[in-house]
Design an enzyme around this catalytic site. Structure first.
Site, PDB file in Angstrom:
ATOM      1  N   ARG A 121       0.812  -1.236   0.000  1.00 24.13           N
ATOM      2  CA  ARG A 121       0.000   0.000   0.000  1.00 24.13           C
ATOM      3  C   ARG A 121       0.835   1.271   0.000  1.00 24.13           C
ATOM      4  NH1 ARG A 121      -3.224  -3.093   3.569  1.00 24.13           N
ATOM      5  NH2 ARG A 121      -4.998  -3.962   2.436  1.00 24.13           N
ATOM      6  N   LYS A 143       4.550  11.701 -10.818  1.00 24.70           N
ATOM      7  CA  LYS A 143       3.758  10.869 -11.741  1.00 24.70           C
ATOM      8  C   LYS A 143       4.503   9.567 -11.964  1.00 24.70           C
ATOM      9  CE  LYS A 143       1.177  14.040 -14.675  1.00 24.70           C
ATOM     10  NZ  LYS A 143       0.994  14.463 -16.084  1.00 24.70           N
ATOM     11  N   GLU A 185      13.048  19.188 -23.004  1.00 21.70           N
ATOM     12  CA  GLU A 185      12.124  19.402 -21.884  1.00 21.70           C
ATOM     13  C   GLU A 185      12.559  20.613 -21.050  1.00 21.70           C
ATOM     14  OE1 GLU A 185       9.326  17.733 -21.556  1.00 21.70           O
ATOM     15  OE2 GLU A 185       9.603  15.801 -22.544  1.00 21.70           O
ATOM     16  N   LYS A 225       9.276  23.608 -12.781  1.00 27.01           N
ATOM     17  CA  LYS A 225       8.334  22.484 -12.615  1.00 27.01           C
ATOM     18  C   LYS A 225       7.850  22.413 -11.170  1.00 27.01           C
ATOM     19  CE  LYS A 225       7.222  17.732 -13.565  1.00 27.01           C
ATOM     20  NZ  LYS A 225       7.501  16.476 -14.235  1.00 27.01           N
ATOM     21  N   GLU A 235      -2.714  17.573 -11.336  1.00 29.15           N
ATOM     22  CA  GLU A 235      -3.088  17.998 -12.685  1.00 29.15           C
ATOM     23  C   GLU A 235      -4.587  18.192 -12.862  1.00 29.15           C
ATOM     24  OE1 GLU A 235      -0.609  16.379 -15.803  1.00 29.15           O
ATOM     25  OE2 GLU A 235      -2.179  16.703 -17.266  1.00 29.15           O
ATOM     26  N   ARG A 239      -1.173  22.328 -14.220  1.00 29.07           N
ATOM     27  CA  ARG A 239      -0.091  21.382 -14.482  1.00 29.07           C
ATOM     28  C   ARG A 239      -0.130  20.886 -15.930  1.00 29.07           C
ATOM     29  NH1 ARG A 239       2.341  16.415 -10.704  1.00 29.07           N
ATOM     30  NH2 ARG A 239       3.809  15.724 -12.300  1.00 29.07           N
ATOM     31  N   ASN A 243       2.389  19.998 -20.656  1.00 28.43           N
ATOM     32  CA  ASN A 243       2.241  19.215 -21.880  1.00 28.43           C
ATOM     33  C   ASN A 243       2.443  20.042 -23.145  1.00 28.43           C
ATOM     34  OD1 ASN A 243       1.567  16.674 -20.673  1.00 28.43           O
ATOM     35  ND2 ASN A 243      -0.383  17.586 -20.077  1.00 28.43           N
ATOM     36  N   HIS A 246       3.207  18.412 -26.451  1.00 26.61           N
ATOM     37  CA  HIS A 246       3.051  16.970 -26.289  1.00 26.61           C
ATOM     38  C   HIS A 246       1.914  16.377 -27.121  1.00 26.61           C
ATOM     39  CE1 HIS A 246       6.082  17.387 -23.266  1.00 26.61           C
ATOM     40  NE2 HIS A 246       6.031  16.112 -22.939  1.00 26.61           N
ATOM     41  N   HIS A 250       3.215  13.643 -29.273  1.00 25.00           N
ATOM     42  CA  HIS A 250       2.823  12.234 -29.158  1.00 25.00           C
ATOM     43  C   HIS A 250       2.371  11.680 -30.495  1.00 25.00           C
ATOM     44  CE1 HIS A 250       2.193  12.427 -24.543  1.00 25.00           C
ATOM     45  NE2 HIS A 250       3.376  11.924 -24.853  1.00 25.00           N
ATOM     46  N   HIS A 262      11.260  10.537 -27.528  1.00 27.83           N
ATOM     47  CA  HIS A 262      10.187  11.375 -26.982  1.00 27.83           C
ATOM     48  C   HIS A 262      10.546  12.866 -27.055  1.00 27.83           C
ATOM     49  CE1 HIS A 262       6.937  12.596 -24.326  1.00 27.83           C
ATOM     50  NE2 HIS A 262       7.820  13.225 -23.571  1.00 27.83           N
TER      51      HIS A 262
HETATM   52  N1  LIG Z   1       6.730  10.590 -14.775  1.00 23.30           N
HETATM   53  C1  LIG Z   1       6.795  11.662 -15.530  1.00 23.30           C
HETATM   54  O1  LIG Z   1       6.397  12.771 -15.138  1.00 23.30           O
HETATM   55  C2  LIG Z   1       7.385  11.555 -16.897  1.00 23.30           C
HETATM   56  C3  LIG Z   1       7.707  12.719 -17.618  1.00 23.30           C
HETATM   57  C4  LIG Z   1       8.319  12.570 -18.866  1.00 23.30           C
HETATM   58  C5  LIG Z   1       8.603  11.298 -19.358  1.00 23.30           C
HETATM   59  N2  LIG Z   1       8.263  10.199 -18.614  1.00 23.30           N
HETATM   60  C6  LIG Z   1       8.589   8.853 -19.093  1.00 23.30           C
HETATM   61  O2  LIG Z   1      10.003   8.762 -19.158  1.00 23.30           O
HETATM   62  C7  LIG Z   1      10.349   7.757 -20.114  1.00 23.30           C
HETATM   63  C8  LIG Z   1      11.477   8.281 -20.966  1.00 23.30           C
HETATM   64  O3  LIG Z   1      12.564   8.556 -20.133  1.00 23.30           O
HETATM   65  P1  LIG Z   1      14.055   8.569 -20.702  1.00 23.30           P
HETATM   66  O4  LIG Z   1      14.121   9.439 -21.882  1.00 23.30           O
HETATM   67  O5  LIG Z   1      14.928   8.837 -19.541  1.00 23.30           O
HETATM   68  O6  LIG Z   1      14.197   7.093 -21.283  1.00 23.30           O
HETATM   69  P2  LIG Z   1      14.900   5.762 -20.739  1.00 23.30           P
HETATM   70  O7  LIG Z   1      14.712   5.562 -19.303  1.00 23.30           O
HETATM   71  O8  LIG Z   1      14.413   4.702 -21.660  1.00 23.30           O
HETATM   72  O9  LIG Z   1      16.446   6.022 -21.033  1.00 23.30           O
HETATM   73  C9  LIG Z   1      16.873   6.260 -22.364  1.00 23.30           C
HETATM   74  C10 LIG Z   1      18.021   5.335 -22.762  1.00 23.30           C
HETATM   75  O10 LIG Z   1      19.213   5.773 -22.096  1.00 23.30           O
HETATM   76  C11 LIG Z   1      19.815   4.693 -21.387  1.00 23.30           C
HETATM   77  N3  LIG Z   1      20.468   5.332 -20.261  1.00 23.30           N
HETATM   78  C12 LIG Z   1      19.915   5.857 -19.159  1.00 23.30           C
HETATM   79  N4  LIG Z   1      20.834   6.490 -18.428  1.00 23.30           N
HETATM   80  C13 LIG Z   1      22.006   6.345 -19.068  1.00 23.30           C
HETATM   81  C14 LIG Z   1      23.330   6.795 -18.812  1.00 23.30           C
HETATM   82  N5  LIG Z   1      23.604   7.569 -17.757  1.00 23.30           N
HETATM   83  N6  LIG Z   1      24.301   6.436 -19.674  1.00 23.30           N
HETATM   84  C15 LIG Z   1      24.010   5.709 -20.777  1.00 23.30           C
HETATM   85  N7  LIG Z   1      22.793   5.269 -21.083  1.00 23.30           N
HETATM   86  C16 LIG Z   1      21.790   5.591 -20.232  1.00 23.30           C
HETATM   87  C17 LIG Z   1      18.690   3.744 -21.093  1.00 23.30           C
HETATM   88  O11 LIG Z   1      19.169   2.426 -20.931  1.00 23.30           O
HETATM   89  C18 LIG Z   1      17.833   3.880 -22.357  1.00 23.30           C
HETATM   90  O12 LIG Z   1      18.389   3.087 -23.384  1.00 23.30           O
HETATM   91  C19 LIG Z   1       9.078   7.447 -20.886  1.00 23.30           C
HETATM   92  O13 LIG Z   1       8.582   6.198 -20.459  1.00 23.30           O
HETATM   93  C20 LIG Z   1       8.118   8.555 -20.480  1.00 23.30           C
HETATM   94  O14 LIG Z   1       6.779   8.129 -20.493  1.00 23.30           O
HETATM   95  C21 LIG Z   1       7.687  10.309 -17.406  1.00 23.30           C
END
Ligand SMILES: NC(=O)c1ccc[n+]([C@@H]2O[C@H](COP(=O)([O-])OP(=O)(O)OC[C@H]3O[C@@H](n4cnc5c(N)ncnc54)[C@H](O)[C@@H]3O)[C@@H](O)[C@H]2O)c1
Length: 363
Positions: A121, A143, A185, A225, A235, A239, A243, A246, A250, A262
């Site tokens: 929980r 999130k 971002e 942020k 949100e 908030r 986006n 986005h 998307h 992304h």
């Molecule tokens: N929770 C939120 O508010 C929020 C906001 C924006 C995006 N997201 C989510 O975040 C995700 C995308 O995040 P991301 O862009 O970090 O992608 P990711 O976590 O997939 O990382 C991108 C790539 O980089 C590699 N990597 C990570 N750190 C590294 C490092 N220090 N050195 C070498 N390689 C490294 C990973 O293995 C992966 O191949 C999506 O799932 C998206 O939906 C969430």
């Protein structure tokens, strides 16, 4: 030097540490949660590149046990892997007072955060973001989510971390393309609500991503942020401004069939949002031109015809936008801008006009 940003959410508040000072990080972690056990979840690439760095940090913190390895890529945000992770936490005997330490990008952070939200929980978790996107965006704000076959991030929870540790040493191994995608971002934060911040980004010019400037820019983006999340944690209003770019982004990301990251899709989406704001008479054309120029200066493509995955179909994009999960009442919801640093929510976009606009842009 390590800097601090405070997320002021009362008893769910926390701090974000930004910088290179591992000792400060270690002290802070220990201070937040003395005498508790941690289960570490770490991205497989990050473990490969930083095994010793991670191991020495964990030893300093007196954290034992091997990390739970999260395979790289979006497919890790699945029910199947969530179940495996939860089972491992149970096997390790993690109790209500213990915590998860998530080391990785947004994928690891979102999965670990959701596991923390529902395990017994809800237990605490700490984010150690290792991509610029995760540092600037996903690790802050609470999130958490996994994906479903029907779409991304459709099952999740709001669950704030107890601490975020953004250590720049991780970025040394991050591919340049991922770094730039995360930088989109940061630019987004300035464009939504801080024109002075955008001036500073422009002023740093081609050096924007150098160590000298990146820490300051990241801190400004996180501060921005933080203020939005503090005002609207779940949100229900403002908030949604986060986006910006986005809805278009998307649609591009999905249509690109995995070719666009992304952040790359968001950069092109932001440029579209500004151009559409000009078309609707909300925004001066000079501002939209400045946005495109800055993206181009740092190396982020915004011309749809030149974007990876091109050509894009305007009809297919509008169809995707029609199913965006941020829509309400069957209307396409867009974040548009009256100018740089002045974004607003447009609740019901005119679909026919949007289609004509995208037809022009995709030619
Ligand atoms: N929770 C939120 O508010 C929020 C906001 C924006 C995006 N997201 C989510 O975040 C995700 C995308 O995040 P991301 O862009 O970090 O992608 P990711 O976590 O997939 O990382 C991108 C790539 O980089 C590699 N990597 C990570 N750190 C590294 C490092 N220090 N050195 C070498 N390689 C490294 C990973 O293995 C992966 O191949 C999506 O799932 C998206 O939906 C969430």
């Amino acid at each position: 030097m390590t800097e601090l940003v405070t997320i002021d959410l009362g008893d769910r508040g926390y701090e974000v540490l930004i910088g290179q000072d591992a000792w400060a990080i270690a002290r802070k972690l220990a201070a937040v949660a003395p005498n508790r056990r941690y289960a570490v979840m770490a991205d497989s690439n990050v473990l490969r590149h930083h095994r010793e760095f991670i191991a020495s940090g964990l030893a300093e913190l007196d954290i034992a046990g091997t990390p739970i390895e999260i395979p790289e890529g979006e497919s890790a945000k699945s029910f199947g892997l969530l179940e495996i992770v939860l089972s491992q936490l149970l096997e390790r005997g993690l109790e209500r007072g213990d915590a998860i330490l998530a080391i990785g990008g947004g994928v690891t952070g979102d999965l670990a955060g959701f596991a923390a939200a529902i395990y017994k929980r809800g237990i605490d978790f700490i984010q150690v973001p290792t991509t610029l996107l995760a540092m600037a965006d996903s690790s802050v704000g609470g999130k958490t989510a996994i994906n479903m076959p029907q779409g991304k991030n459709l099952v999740g929870a709001f669950h704030q971390p107890r601490l975020v540790v953004a250590d720049f040493r991780f970025l040394e191994t991050l591919p340049k393309r991922q770094l730039l995608a995360g930088y989109a971002e940061i630019i987004k934060a300035a464009l939504i609500g801080d024109a002075d911040f955008f001036d500073r980004l422009e002023f740093s010019n081609r050096d924007s991503l150098s160590a000298l400037h990146l820490q300051a820019h990241l801190k400004s983006a996180i501060e921005f942020k933080a203020r939005i999340v503090e005002a609207d944690e779940r949100e229900s209003g403002q908030r949604a401004l986060l986006n910006l770019g986005h809805t278009f982004g998307h649609a591009l990301e999905s249509e690109s069939d995995g070719k666009l990251l992304h952040g790359e899709a968001v950069a092109a989406g932001i440029a579209l949002a500004f151009d559409y704001s000009v078309r609707c008479g909300y925004c001066p054309a000079e501002d939209a031109a400045r946005v495109r120029d800055y993206f181009s200066l740092v190396g982020l493509e915004t011309q749809l015809a030149l974007l990876l995955g091109a050509p894009y179909s305007a009809e297919a994009m509008v169809e995707r936008m029609r199913h965006d999960k941020k829509n309400a009442g069957g209307k396409i919801r867009l974040i548009l801008a009256r100018g740089i640093g002045d974004a607003f929510i447009e609740g019901a976009a005119d679909e026919a006009d949007l289609l004509n606009f995208l037809k022009d842009k995709t030619q």
